[in-house]
Design an enzyme around this catalytic site. Structure first.
Site, PDB file in Angstrom:
ATOM      1  N   LYS A 125       0.660  14.508   1.506  1.00 20.66           N
ATOM      2  CA  LYS A 125      -0.644  14.846   0.916  1.00 20.66           C
ATOM      3  C   LYS A 125      -0.777  16.357   0.673  1.00 20.66           C
ATOM      4  O   LYS A 125      -1.714  16.809   0.014  1.00 20.66           O
ATOM      5  CB  LYS A 125      -1.783  14.337   1.809  1.00 20.66           C
ATOM      6  CG  LYS A 125      -1.860  12.803   1.855  1.00 20.66           C
ATOM      7  CD  LYS A 125      -2.984  12.338   2.790  1.00 20.66           C
ATOM      8  CE  LYS A 125      -3.072  10.834   2.944  1.00 20.66           C
ATOM      9  NZ  LYS A 125      -3.889  10.171   1.894  1.00 20.66           N
ATOM     10  N   HIS A 146       0.789  -1.229   0.000  1.00 20.93           N
ATOM     11  CA  HIS A 146       0.000   0.000   0.000  1.00 20.93           C
ATOM     12  C   HIS A 146       0.820   1.277   0.000  1.00 20.93           C
ATOM     13  O   HIS A 146       0.248   2.365  -0.009  1.00 20.93           O
ATOM     14  CB  HIS A 146      -0.923   0.038   1.215  1.00 20.93           C
ATOM     15  CG  HIS A 146      -2.117  -0.848   1.086  1.00 20.93           C
ATOM     16  ND1 HIS A 146      -3.299  -0.405   0.542  1.00 20.93           N
ATOM     17  CD2 HIS A 146      -2.300  -2.142   1.400  1.00 20.93           C
ATOM     18  CE1 HIS A 146      -4.169  -1.402   0.546  1.00 20.93           C
ATOM     19  NE2 HIS A 146      -3.589  -2.470   1.065  1.00 20.93           N
ATOM     20  N   LYS A 164     -14.370   8.591  -4.659  1.00 16.17           N
ATOM     21  CA  LYS A 164     -15.692   8.922  -4.109  1.00 16.17           C
ATOM     22  C   LYS A 164     -16.157  10.267  -4.644  1.00 16.17           C
ATOM     23  O   LYS A 164     -17.325  10.434  -5.021  1.00 16.17           O
ATOM     24  CB  LYS A 164     -15.631   8.982  -2.577  1.00 16.17           C
ATOM     25  CG  LYS A 164     -15.198   7.693  -1.904  1.00 16.17           C
ATOM     26  CD  LYS A 164     -14.856   7.948  -0.427  1.00 16.17           C
ATOM     27  CE  LYS A 164     -14.011   6.823   0.133  1.00 16.17           C
ATOM     28  NZ  LYS A 164     -13.349   7.199   1.405  1.00 16.17           N
ATOM     29  N   LYS A 197      -8.789  14.009   4.153  1.00 12.32           N
ATOM     30  CA  LYS A 197      -7.946  12.817   4.159  1.00 12.32           C
ATOM     31  C   LYS A 197      -7.043  12.945   5.372  1.00 12.32           C
ATOM     32  O   LYS A 197      -7.034  14.002   6.026  1.00 12.32           O
ATOM     33  CB  LYS A 197      -7.107  12.737   2.878  1.00 12.32           C
ATOM     34  CG  LYS A 197      -6.410  14.072   2.524  1.00 12.32           C
ATOM     35  CD  LYS A 197      -5.647  14.006   1.191  1.00 12.32           C
ATOM     36  CE  LYS A 197      -6.493  14.052  -0.039  1.00 12.32           C
ATOM     37  NZ  LYS A 197      -6.504  12.826  -0.815  1.00 12.32           N
ATOM     38  N   ARG A 198      -6.296  11.904   5.749  1.00 12.13           N
ATOM     39  CA  ARG A 198      -5.363  12.038   6.854  1.00 12.13           C
ATOM     40  C   ARG A 198      -4.428  13.215   6.605  1.00 12.13           C
ATOM     41  O   ARG A 198      -4.080  13.505   5.457  1.00 12.13           O
ATOM     42  CB  ARG A 198      -4.555  10.740   7.027  1.00 12.13           C
ATOM     43  CG  ARG A 198      -5.369   9.598   7.592  1.00 12.13           C
ATOM     44  CD  ARG A 198      -5.973   9.921   8.932  1.00 12.13           C
ATOM     45  NE  ARG A 198      -4.936  10.027   9.944  1.00 12.13           N
ATOM     46  CZ  ARG A 198      -4.666   9.092  10.853  1.00 12.13           C
ATOM     47  NH1 ARG A 198      -5.374   7.968  10.888  1.00 12.13           N
ATOM     48  NH2 ARG A 198      -3.706   9.261  11.747  1.00 12.13           N
ATOM     49  N   THR A 248      -8.382   6.787  -2.529  1.00  9.51           N
ATOM     50  CA  THR A 248      -9.740   6.319  -2.816  1.00  9.51           C
ATOM     51  C   THR A 248     -10.742   7.447  -2.593  1.00  9.51           C
ATOM     52  O   THR A 248     -11.842   7.411  -3.159  1.00  9.51           O
ATOM     53  CB  THR A 248     -10.129   5.123  -1.924  1.00  9.51           C
ATOM     54  OG1 THR A 248      -9.832   5.441  -0.558  1.00  9.51           O
ATOM     55  CG2 THR A 248      -9.381   3.867  -2.336  1.00  9.51           C
TER      56      THR A 248
HETATM   57  C1  LIG Z   1     -12.046   7.354   1.654  1.00 10.23           C
HETATM   58  C2  LIG Z   1     -11.571   7.707   3.010  1.00 10.23           C
HETATM   59  C3  LIG Z   1     -10.204   7.903   3.249  1.00 10.23           C
HETATM   60  C4  LIG Z   1      -9.153   7.815   2.162  1.00 10.23           C
HETATM   61  O1  LIG Z   1      -8.977   9.107   1.612  1.00 10.23           O
HETATM   62  P1  LIG Z   1      -7.732   9.459   0.673  1.00 10.23           P
HETATM   63  O2  LIG Z   1      -8.080  10.804   0.141  1.00 10.23           O
HETATM   64  O3  LIG Z   1      -7.686   8.425  -0.399  1.00 10.23           O
HETATM   65  O4  LIG Z   1      -6.526   9.473   1.534  1.00 10.23           O
HETATM   66  C5  LIG Z   1      -9.810   8.229   4.530  1.00 10.23           C
HETATM   67  N1  LIG Z   1     -10.698   8.360   5.532  1.00 10.23           N
HETATM   68  C6  LIG Z   1     -12.022   8.193   5.332  1.00 10.23           C
HETATM   69  C7  LIG Z   1     -12.961   8.376   6.480  1.00 10.23           C
HETATM   70  C8  LIG Z   1     -12.504   7.856   4.067  1.00 10.23           C
HETATM   71  O5  LIG Z   1     -13.812   7.666   3.896  1.00 10.23           O
END
Ligand SMILES: *Cc1c(COP(=O)(O)O)cnc(C)c1O
Length: 833
Positions: free
Chosen positions: A574, A377, A680, A568-569, A676
């Site tokens: 990032k 990952h 979304k 995101k985190r 991911t």
């Molecule tokens: C989809 C999702 C992530 C992943 O987000 P990235 O932008 O791909 O890092 C992290 N936390 C939550 C709660 C999510 O739903």
């Protein structure tokens, strides 16, 4: 928890066929809700508050789930096809009620049933705590995968840990992140059933003894161990309107009775109680580090605990069905390792086969390497797990012996193929030598697996040619790509009912179980009437998001502004900092009166920082401070808002992503394995501003170049740029960037707190800034300007938005899982009974 009956599982399985029809036993849902309020919860109709209504509905829905669940498990047990076991330290499930209501098609009945108590389904759904058993993308991926496996009727079981405390709750105090424990099980969990009869014993510590059997063959015994128990709790994973309910089995740690008794007998009652608590510590708390390892002993215990319990579980079922003949075990079982966290599965399966089932080394190795598959990952070096040999030998001495032997045999094989290349042998050794030798868990996973996959096309290429190039040369056939995906059931249908209904009218419903049908939406981009409806749905979702933001932060978003979102985190790679620098740029323009043609923006940033990650926490503070200044300045009225959204989690993303117009995917190229969140947003019609990183590349391919705002260095460019990176020269040569830095360094956002952001400003000014923030800033500002310009032509924007959604089919986790099933697992759908 469900009531425990005295029946064993097998006896219930045998009479399963007499209960195969739900309708025979259960009244209509509204009656069932009333029954549970009266009898299960023992309350009067007029006392029913939302929390009781939640319990009554959830129990009634669960009653509908259970017969399918029992049936599916029965078919799973009877099947002679290959079974898959998805091993993951994280499952970021979010809420279960709405998911079950949706997948069992109970929406209308549920609403009707709640009506009599004056509550809506939306209101009572809020009563459920998120199951936050994961950090971010990796854990949410596991949850989307389980959903897709159930949708495709695949015989896949998830295995994880039932953490008492999930992902911490994030509060913001004075602009800083404060963590609070997430006691998600406090009010009980209706979505699990304890299965004490399948409890396993897990060994730790002790030592190994060399023994000889009757024939004089040597074997090892692991003795003097401290044992504890792994108790399984099963959660149902309902498929979409397909009568399939798969299982996620989560293990809770408990003390063994024998262990306690010894202590009691020695008169050491308090110590015995402490020991019990020690045993329960293992499943107490999720480690909150995303994309970094921290080498704590308890974490290794968690990893082994999950792996040993799950492997024993699978072997026990095997022996039940096939006896002690393991010839076909590898052919009929597959373990998918979600990153290296469960890498102990390789030596643990070897141990169980050899020590517990008397299989010889060569056969055991053949079986193991036939059924292990590893998903990588990340390429970030700080995330690559290494465990000190010293710790391993104390905690898991027998596993260490096995790892040493795997390594010896592997290196002998390498030496045969590449005689004289001692440097290669040193590089690929499972043991990293030094005064503190360490075990390289990624290498252990590669050597022990038949499949190694990355999670986006670029990521897999970088694995093959970079991080794992030596292994790629040795075993090119092991390497493959499986671009991540997300489930459209949660991330479109459920979270965006307005868009779902518009899609039903336009292209029908097939896309819910097969996202290829989304392509039918493409021609609607040219339909002006449809574009209007599309825009209206987005507006409704923006209003819902604005209300949510207002109630959680007090900040008002203007509904006509562009909603620009990065959730995101919080991590340097990032580049939330890059986003903040752009907001400061817009603020600087406003301050200077340079607002001609300026498109109003509401910028939302959210995400948790690992509690020990100082720089990430400082970025949170900076976002909050910039937000305070920007939002308080009357000049920004109608033009700019910035909020830090607290406690970002699955249930908040369900409101955020439908209301988003611009999706920020701005990581340094080569660092984000896939992402991911980007998928979304795309499904929900957001347009991406992003770098050529991870799955962004594939998003741009699918959506077409003109429907994506691209900027920045690519992965090669990043490597090249680092050789002669001079951010100060770039700053000096760009008046806009210079002013941004002047505001930041002049204390415009920390007047009361001098110097607090120096670490951040020094970082971006450093020639060693790994994340190349300043290198990409000009390109980013220009791409943002392009996005603004496009937004001011709403017709054009809506077209782009529709085309993003219409072309998002590739990013369904159904597609991803179909590829895992076909190309890695060789798994087929369970036959209907
Ligand atoms: C989809 C999702 C992530 C992943 O987000 P990235 O932008 O791909 O890092 C992290 N936390 C939550 C709660 C999510 O739903």
């Amino acid at each position: 928890m469900l009531d425990q009956t005295s029946h064993t599982e097998t006896s219930r399985d045998t009479d399963a066929s007499s209960f195969d029809s739900t309708a025979e036993l259960l009244a209509p849902l509204p009656d069932e809700i009333r029954r549970h309020l009266y009898y299960t919860l023992g309350i009067h109709e007029n006392e029913s508050d939302p929390s009781y209504c939640y319990s009554a509905l959830a129990t009634a829905v669960r009653d509908r789930v259970v017969p399918y669940w029992r049936e599916t498990r029965h078919r799973f047990r009877e099947s002679t096809e290959r079974r898959v076991h998805y091993l993951s330290l994280e499952f970021l499930l979010g809420r279960s009620l709405n998911n079950a209501v949706q997948n069992l098609d109970l929406d209308a009945e549920a609403r009707q049933g709640l009506h009599q108590y004056g509550v809506t389904l939306e209101e009572i759904a809020e009563e459920e705590h998120d199951a936050g058993l994961g950090n971010g993308g990796l854990g949410r991926l596991a949850a989307c995968f389980l959903d897709s496996c159930a949708n495709l009727k695949l015989p896949v079981a998830g295995y994880g840990i039932r953490y008492e405390f999930g992902m911490f709750h994030q509060f913001i105090e004075d602009g800083r992140q404060v963590e609070a424990p997430d006691h998600w099980l406090r009010d009980g969990n209706l979505w699990e059933i304890e299965r004490p009869e399948h409890t396993k014993t897990i060994k730790f510590f002790g030592h190994t003894e060399r023994c000889f059997d009757e024939k004089g063959t040597p074997f090892s015994r692991w003795v003097g161990t401290h044992d504890l128990l792994a108790v399984p709790y099963d959660m149902p994973i309902p498929g979409y309107k397909n009568e399939t309910v798969n299982t996620l089995r989560l293990w809770k740690s408990e003390a063994t009775e024998t262990f306690d008794l010894e202590e009691f007998n020695s008169g050491n009652y308090p110590d015995a109680v402490v020991q019990k608590n020690n045993a329960e510590q293992i499943s107490m708390v999720l480690y909150p580090n995303d994309a970094s390892e921290n080498g704590k002993e308890l974490r290794l215990k968690q990893q082994y605990f999950l792996v040993s319990a799950s492997m024993q579980d699978v072997l026990e079922k095997w022996v039940d069905q096939y006896g002690e003949d393991f010839t076909d075990f590898g052919r009929l079982n597959c373990f998918q390792l979600n990153d290296t966290h469960p890498a102990c599965a390789v030596p643990e399966l070897m141990r169980l086969l050899m020590d517990e089932h008397k299989v010889d080394w060569d056969s055991a190795w053949q079986i193991t390497t036939r059924c292990m598959a590893y998903t990588n990952h990340t390429l970030l070096p700080e995330a690559l797990e290494r465990w000190s040999v010293a710790l391993f030998s104390r905690l898991l001495p027998r596993l260490l012996e096995i790892i040493y032997e795997i390594n010896e045999r592997f290196l002998t094989q390498v030496a045969k193929k590449h005689p004289g290349d001692t440097e290669l042998r040193r590089r690929v050794s499972l043991i990293e030598e030094g005064d503190q030798p360490h075990i390289r868990m990624a290498y252990l996973s590669i050597v022990g697996s038949f499949s190694v996959n990355g999670v986006a096309a670029l990521h897999t290429e970088l694995l093959k040619n970079g991080l794992f190039s030596d292994f790629y040369r040795i075993w090119p056939e092991k390497f493959n790509n499986k671009t991540n995906g997300v489930t459209q059931r949660r991330w479109l249908s459920h979270c965006n009912p307005g868009l779902r209904n518009l899609l039903y009218d336009a292209i029908g419903t097939e896309w819910e179980s097969d996202m290829q049908h989304m392509k039918k939406l493409v021609p609607f981009a040219d339909d002006a009437g449809f574009r209007h409806k599309w825009q209206d749905v987005k507006l409704q979702n923006k209003r819902r998001l604005a209300e949510y933001v207002k109630s959680h932060t007090g900040v008002e978003f203007m509904e006509s502004a562009m909603f620009d979102v990065q959730v995101k985190r919080i991590h340097e790679y990032k580049r939330q900092l890059l986003n903040v620098l752009h907001v400061i740029h817009l603020y600087d323009r406003i301050s200077r009166g340079d607002t001609k043609d300026m498109v109003p923006r509401c910028v939302l940033i959210g995400g948790k920082a690992a509690p020990g990650y100082h720089v990430a926490k400082l970025i949170v503070k900076l976002i909050n401070n910039v937000a305070s200044v920007v939002n308080a300045d009357p000049k920004t009225k109608d033009l700019l808002r910035l909020v830090f959204f607290p406690n970002y989690r699955v249930s908040s993303m369900e409101i955020i992503c439908p209301g988003t117009e611009l999706s920020e995917q701005i990581s340094t190229a080569g660092k984000e394995a896939s992402g991911t969140g980007n998928m979304k947003f795309m499904m929900n019609g957001a347009v991406t501003i992003g770098t050529l990183d991870g799955a962004n590349i594939e998003i741009r391919e699918q959506a077409a170049d003109e429907n994506f705002f691209l900027f920045g260095l690519d992965a090669k460019g990043v490597v090249e740029a680092k050789k002669h990176y001079d951010p100060n020269a770039i700053i000096a040569g760009d008046a806009d960037i210079q002013r941004i830095m002047e505001l930041l360094e002049g204390g415009a956002f920390n007047q009361q707190e001098p110097g607090i952001f120096d670490l951040l400003t020094k970082g971006i000014r450093s020639g060693y800034d790994q994340w190349l923030t300043i290198a990409d800033l000009r390109g980013y500002i220009n791409a943002q300007a392009e996005a603004s310009k496009t937004y001011s032509d709403q017709d054009k924007w809506n077209r782009m938005s529709i085309l993003n959604s219409a072309n998002s089919g590739w990013f369904s986790s159904d597609r991803t899982i179909q590829q895992y099933a076909d190309e890695i697992w060789g798994a087929k759908p369970l036959q209907d009974s």
